[in-house]
Write a protein that holds these residues in place. Structure first.
Motif, PDB file in Angstrom:
ATOM      1  N   ARG A   1      -5.559  -5.665  -1.333  1.00  0.00           N
ATOM      2  CA  ARG A   1      -6.096  -6.506  -0.248  1.00  0.00           C
ATOM      3  C   ARG A   1      -5.015  -6.848   0.771  1.00  0.00           C
ATOM      4  O   ARG A   1      -5.264  -6.840   1.972  1.00  0.00           O
ATOM      5  N   LEU A   2      -3.816  -7.167   0.304  1.00  0.00           N
ATOM      6  CA  LEU A   2      -2.706  -7.448   1.216  1.00  0.00           C
ATOM      7  C   LEU A   2      -2.355  -6.216   2.039  1.00  0.00           C
ATOM      8  O   LEU A   2      -2.070  -6.322   3.238  1.00  0.00           O
ATOM      9  N   LEU A   3      -2.376  -5.051   1.413  1.00  0.00           N
ATOM     10  CA  LEU A   3      -2.128  -3.808   2.144  1.00  0.00           C
ATOM     11  C   LEU A   3      -3.200  -3.585   3.199  1.00  0.00           C
ATOM     12  O   LEU A   3      -2.884  -3.230   4.349  1.00  0.00           O
TER      13      LEU A   3
ATOM     14  N   LEU B   1       4.748 -14.131   1.278  1.00  0.00           N
ATOM     15  CA  LEU B   1       4.581 -13.406   0.024  1.00  0.00           C
ATOM     16  C   LEU B   1       5.368 -14.066  -1.097  1.00  0.00           C
ATOM     17  O   LEU B   1       4.882 -14.181  -2.207  1.00  0.00           O
ATOM     18  N   GLU B   2       6.576 -14.490  -0.786  1.00  0.00           N
ATOM     19  CA  GLU B   2       7.382 -15.127  -1.822  1.00  0.00           C
ATOM     20  C   GLU B   2       6.778 -16.441  -2.266  1.00  0.00           C
ATOM     21  O   GLU B   2       6.879 -16.819  -3.420  1.00  0.00           O
ATOM     22  N   SER B   3       6.126 -17.138  -1.357  1.00  0.00           N
ATOM     23  CA  SER B   3       5.512 -18.405  -1.748  1.00  0.00           C
ATOM     24  C   SER B   3       4.242 -18.170  -2.562  1.00  0.00           C
ATOM     25  O   SER B   3       3.869 -18.994  -3.375  1.00  0.00           O
ATOM     26  N   MET B   4       3.560 -17.039  -2.348  1.00  0.00           N
ATOM     27  CA  MET B   4       2.339 -16.743  -3.108  1.00  0.00           C
ATOM     28  C   MET B   4       2.688 -16.380  -4.545  1.00  0.00           C
ATOM     29  O   MET B   4       2.129 -16.914  -5.473  1.00  0.00           O
ATOM     30  N   ALA B   5       3.553 -15.443  -4.713  1.00  0.00           N
ATOM     31  CA  ALA B   5       3.944 -14.961  -6.042  1.00  0.00           C
ATOM     32  C   ALA B   5       4.865 -13.773  -5.841  1.00  0.00           C
ATOM     33  O   ALA B   5       4.927 -13.203  -4.751  1.00  0.00           O
ATOM     34  N   GLN B   6       5.571 -13.403  -6.873  1.00  0.00           N
ATOM     35  CA  GLN B   6       6.313 -12.162  -6.813  1.00  0.00           C
ATOM     36  C   GLN B   6       5.286 -11.033  -6.737  1.00  0.00           C
ATOM     37  O   GLN B   6       4.220 -11.118  -7.345  1.00  0.00           O
ATOM     38  N   LEU B   7       5.600  -9.983  -6.010  1.00  0.00           N
ATOM     39  CA  LEU B   7       4.633  -8.898  -5.824  1.00  0.00           C
ATOM     40  C   LEU B   7       4.138  -8.337  -7.149  1.00  0.00           C
ATOM     41  O   LEU B   7       2.952  -8.040  -7.297  1.00  0.00           O
TER      42      LEU B   7
ATOM     43  N   GLY C   1       3.365  -4.086   3.430  1.00  0.00           N
ATOM     44  CA  GLY C   1       3.513  -2.685   3.784  1.00  0.00           C
ATOM     45  C   GLY C   1       3.703  -1.816   2.550  1.00  0.00           C
ATOM     46  O   GLY C   1       4.214  -2.272   1.523  1.00  0.00           O
ATOM     47  N   VAL C   2       3.297  -0.571   2.657  1.00  0.00           N
ATOM     48  CA  VAL C   2       3.431   0.377   1.552  1.00  0.00           C
ATOM     49  C   VAL C   2       4.908   0.559   1.192  1.00  0.00           C
ATOM     50  O   VAL C   2       5.264   0.577   0.007  1.00  0.00           O
ATOM     51  N   VAL C   3       5.760   0.658   2.203  1.00  0.00           N
ATOM     52  CA  VAL C   3       7.194   0.822   1.949  1.00  0.00           C
ATOM     53  C   VAL C   3       7.748  -0.422   1.249  1.00  0.00           C
ATOM     54  O   VAL C   3       8.531  -0.320   0.306  1.00  0.00           O
ATOM     55  N   GLU C   4       7.327  -1.582   1.701  1.00  0.00           N
ATOM     56  CA  GLU C   4       7.775  -2.841   1.101  1.00  0.00           C
ATOM     57  C   GLU C   4       7.375  -2.917  -0.380  1.00  0.00           C
ATOM     58  O   GLU C   4       8.182  -3.289  -1.233  1.00  0.00           O
ATOM     59  N   LEU C   5       6.152  -2.546  -0.684  1.00  0.00           N
ATOM     60  CA  LEU C   5       5.669  -2.586  -2.064  1.00  0.00           C
ATOM     61  C   LEU C   5       6.400  -1.560  -2.929  1.00  0.00           C
ATOM     62  O   LEU C   5       6.815  -1.855  -4.045  1.00  0.00           O
ATOM     63  N   THR C   6       6.585  -0.370  -2.381  1.00  0.00           N
ATOM     64  CA  THR C   6       7.304   0.680  -3.108  1.00  0.00           C
ATOM     65  C   THR C   6       8.743   0.254  -3.386  1.00  0.00           C
ATOM     66  O   THR C   6       9.242   0.399  -4.506  1.00  0.00           O
ATOM     67  N   ALA C   7       9.406  -0.294  -2.382  1.00  0.00           N
ATOM     68  CA  ALA C   7      10.789  -0.747  -2.548  1.00  0.00           C
ATOM     69  C   ALA C   7      10.879  -1.860  -3.597  1.00  0.00           C
ATOM     70  O   ALA C   7      11.839  -1.903  -4.375  1.00  0.00           O
TER      71      ALA C   7
ATOM     72  N   LEU D   1      10.137   6.668  -1.533  1.00  0.00           N
ATOM     73  CA  LEU D   1      10.210   5.968  -0.246  1.00  0.00           C
ATOM     74  C   LEU D   1       9.761   6.850   0.911  1.00  0.00           C
ATOM     75  O   LEU D   1       9.099   6.369   1.839  1.00  0.00           O
ATOM     76  N   ARG D   2      10.097   8.142   0.866  1.00  0.00           N
ATOM     77  CA  ARG D   2       9.616   9.070   1.910  1.00  0.00           C
ATOM     78  C   ARG D   2       8.096   9.127   1.907  1.00  0.00           C
ATOM     79  O   ARG D   2       7.447   9.096   2.957  1.00  0.00           O
ATOM     80  N   ARG D   3       7.523   9.227   0.718  1.00  0.00           N
ATOM     81  CA  ARG D   3       6.060   9.290   0.605  1.00  0.00           C
ATOM     82  C   ARG D   3       5.431   7.986   1.082  1.00  0.00           C
ATOM     83  O   ARG D   3       4.416   7.993   1.784  1.00  0.00           O
ATOM     84  N   ALA D   4       6.019   6.868   0.711  1.00  0.00           N
ATOM     85  CA  ALA D   4       5.496   5.570   1.144  1.00  0.00           C
ATOM     86  C   ALA D   4       5.534   5.451   2.663  1.00  0.00           C
ATOM     87  O   ALA D   4       4.568   4.972   3.276  1.00  0.00           O
ATOM     88  N   LEU D   5       6.619   5.908   3.276  1.00  0.00           N
ATOM     89  CA  LEU D   5       6.722   5.873   4.738  1.00  0.00           C
ATOM     90  C   LEU D   5       5.657   6.757   5.371  1.00  0.00           C
ATOM     91  O   LEU D   5       5.021   6.377   6.354  1.00  0.00           O
ATOM     92  N   HIS D   6       5.445   7.941   4.792  1.00  0.00           N
ATOM     93  CA  HIS D   6       4.396   8.840   5.287  1.00  0.00           C
ATOM     94  C   HIS D   6       3.030   8.158   5.213  1.00  0.00           C
ATOM     95  O   HIS D   6       2.265   8.164   6.190  1.00  0.00           O
ATOM     96  N   VAL D   7       2.720   7.576   4.094  1.00  0.00           N
ATOM     97  CA  VAL D   7       1.420   6.906   3.918  1.00  0.00           C
ATOM     98  C   VAL D   7       1.295   5.740   4.899  1.00  0.00           C
ATOM     99  O   VAL D   7       0.244   5.562   5.521  1.00  0.00           O
ATOM    100  N   GLN D   8       2.362   4.973   5.036  1.00  0.00           N
ATOM    101  CA  GLN D   8       2.306   3.796   5.898  1.00  0.00           C
ATOM    102  C   GLN D   8       2.135   4.162   7.365  1.00  0.00           C
ATOM    103  O   GLN D   8       1.453   3.459   8.101  1.00  0.00           O
ATOM    104  N   THR D   9       2.725   5.275   7.787  1.00  0.00           N
ATOM    105  CA  THR D   9       2.692   5.615   9.210  1.00  0.00           C
ATOM    106  C   THR D   9       1.624   6.647   9.578  1.00  0.00           C
ATOM    107  O   THR D   9       1.118   6.625  10.701  1.00  0.00           O
ATOM    108  N   ASP D  10       1.290   7.544   8.648  1.00  0.00           N
ATOM    109  CA  ASP D  10       0.423   8.658   9.016  1.00  0.00           C
ATOM    110  C   ASP D  10      -0.953   8.652   8.369  1.00  0.00           C
ATOM    111  O   ASP D  10      -1.798   9.482   8.713  1.00  0.00           O
TER     112      ASP D  10
END
Length: 75
Positions: A26-28, A10-16, A34-40, A65-74
């Motif tokens: 598309r990456l997601l 990701l770092e070699s492609m571009a900053q998010l 990850g949703v948490v990674e993007l949110t963070a 971050l709680r919501r992102a974790l919920h979306v990413q896992t559930d």
């Protein structure tokens, strides 16, 4: 200690934040981001830039971050 492959890629492609919303989606969808990674990432930018910009009155980082974790896992 080296960065995980996904993070190095990701770092070699571009900053998010330089990617379009469609590129981020598309990456997601491919599981390359990850949703948490993007949110963070965006919370970090807000924390760094908002003191100078004053764009946000209140940031609920923990809730985001709680919501992102919920979306990413559930969802």
């Amino acid at each position: 200690m080296s960065l995980p492959f996904r993070q190095r890629r990701l770092e070699s492609m571009a900053q998010l934040h330089e990617l379009t919303a469609l590129e981020q989606w598309r990456l997601l969808q491919k599981g390359e981001l990850g949703v948490v990674e993007l949110t963070a990432h965006y919370l970090g930018r807000i924390a760094r830039l908002n003191p100078h910009l004053g764009a946000f009155h209140e940031v609920s980082a923990e809730a985001a971050l709680r919501r992102a974790l919920h979306v990413q896992t559930d969802v």
